[in-house]
Write an enzyme that holds these catalytic residues in place. Structure first.
Site, PDB file in Angstrom:
ATOM      1  N   LEU A  87      28.922  22.160  -3.511  1.00 17.14           N
ATOM      2  CA  LEU A  87      28.029  21.697  -4.566  1.00 17.14           C
ATOM      3  C   LEU A  87      26.662  22.341  -4.424  1.00 17.14           C
ATOM      4  O   LEU A  87      26.160  22.506  -3.315  1.00 17.14           O
ATOM      5  CB  LEU A  87      27.884  20.172  -4.518  1.00 17.14           C
ATOM      6  CG  LEU A  87      29.175  19.370  -4.664  1.00 17.14           C
ATOM      7  CD1 LEU A  87      28.853  17.893  -4.847  1.00 17.14           C
ATOM      8  CD2 LEU A  87      30.034  19.865  -5.820  1.00 17.14           C
ATOM      9  N   GLY A 122      32.189  21.105  -1.073  1.00 17.73           N
ATOM     10  CA  GLY A 122      32.824  21.197  -2.384  1.00 17.73           C
ATOM     11  C   GLY A 122      33.760  22.396  -2.521  1.00 17.73           C
ATOM     12  O   GLY A 122      34.744  22.339  -3.263  1.00 17.73           O
TER      13      GLY A 122
END
Ligand code: CO8
Length: 260
Positions: free
Chosen positions: A66, A111
């Site tokens: 992310l 992520g």
């Protein structure tokens, strides 16, 4: 969308390649995530496409996870929109009816690791400099329950328990030993191997494989679907805390210092 992801569909094999091309590190920004979900949905609805290979066009990095700047000093509205996009990416990828193979050709923290874990099969370049794992704990943040569920479904409870608490980033050989990735190959063989694995999975009739995949993954998907708004609220209240903002800022500083 302005092409952070290159999509190429080979109609003869029914296999699409999604190549992440968002330098320097393929971080999962709101824009990246939105483009990813739209591209995947298009492929999902295209009857000519039965399988997708995820890989990176950025040397040495699959995805840095992310985009931390999306979680720093932004408005509630922004956090809401961003987190919904993260959820959407995972719901679409983990729940995809297509065969999904991750060709992990570089580092893949947080992520990025989640994206690889959400595929049906993971092949990683056998370079010990490339590492993969859910390192959230190292940033002073907590991987959401559905990150954890996805991880547990791949490596089992004990390995997940230790790795998540320590926020471990596992070098490729260790990741392979733990079952975090299914196979290691020399980097120059990665795409060839991904195509071969894909062909093996596509040799089966789609219907039985899809129902089996759904049977394996439905409980975990349904949990997020049932608690989606609550999960957004949790994210916002967590990420808005001054202590969390401070941890994230310090982590970004650490990344910059490490460079010089
Ligand atoms: N987000 C934003 N910017 C990033 C990120 C990121 N995830 N990763 C790297 N960058 C930036 C760096 O700050 C640097 O910026 P600048 O050039 O301005 O200094 C630039 O990208 C290049 O990075 P590096 O110089 O570090 O490049 P290297 O090739 O040396 O290393 C790595 C690449 C290995 C990817 C390294 O950058 C790294 O380890 N990055 C951090 C990865 C990480 O820890 N990501 C975790 C994100 S959190 C997440 O995905 C899930 C959170 C879910 C829970 C939320 C609850 C609150």
């Amino acid at each position: 969308s302005n092409n952070k992801i290159q999509v190429e569909l080979d109609e003869s094999s029914g296999v699409a390649m999604m190549k992440f091309k968002s330098p320097p590190v393929n971080s999962l920004s709101l824009e990246f995530l939105t483009e990813f979900s739209i591209s995947l949905e298009k492929l999902e609805n295209n009857r000519a496409c039965r399988g997708v290979i995820l890989t990176s066009a950025v040397p040495k990095i699959f995805s840095s996870g992310l985009d931390i700047t999306e979680m720093c000093g932004k408005s509630m509205e922004h956090y809401t929109e961003f987190w919904r996009a993260v959820q959407e990416m995972w719901l679409r990828l983990y729940g995809s009816n297509m065969v999904t193979v991750a060709a992990v050709n570089g580092s893949s923290p947080a992520g990025g690791c989640l994206m690889a874990l959400s595929c049906d099969y993971r092949i990683m370049a056998e370079n010990p400099k490339f590492s993969i794992g859910l390192n959230e704990a190292q940033l002073g943040i907590v991987a959401p329950f559905w990150f954890k569920d996805t991880f547990v479904n791949v490596v089992g409870h004990r390995v997940a328990e230790r790795s998540l608490q320590l926020g471990s980033l596992h070098p490729a050989p260790e990741a392979h030993k733990l079952g975090l990735v299914d196979e290691l190959v020399p980097e120059e063989k990665l795409m060839e191997k991904a195509a071969a694995v894909m062909a093996q999975w596509l040799a089966l009739p789609d219907h039985a494989r899809q129902l089996t995949k759904t049977m394996m993954r439905k409980a975990v998907l349904d949990r997020l679907v049932a608690h989606r708004e609550e999960d957004i609220k949790n994210f916002i209240s967590f990420v808005s805390k001054e202590s969390i903002q401070k941890s994230l800022r310090m982590y970004m500083e650490m990344l910059k210092k490490r460079k010089s």
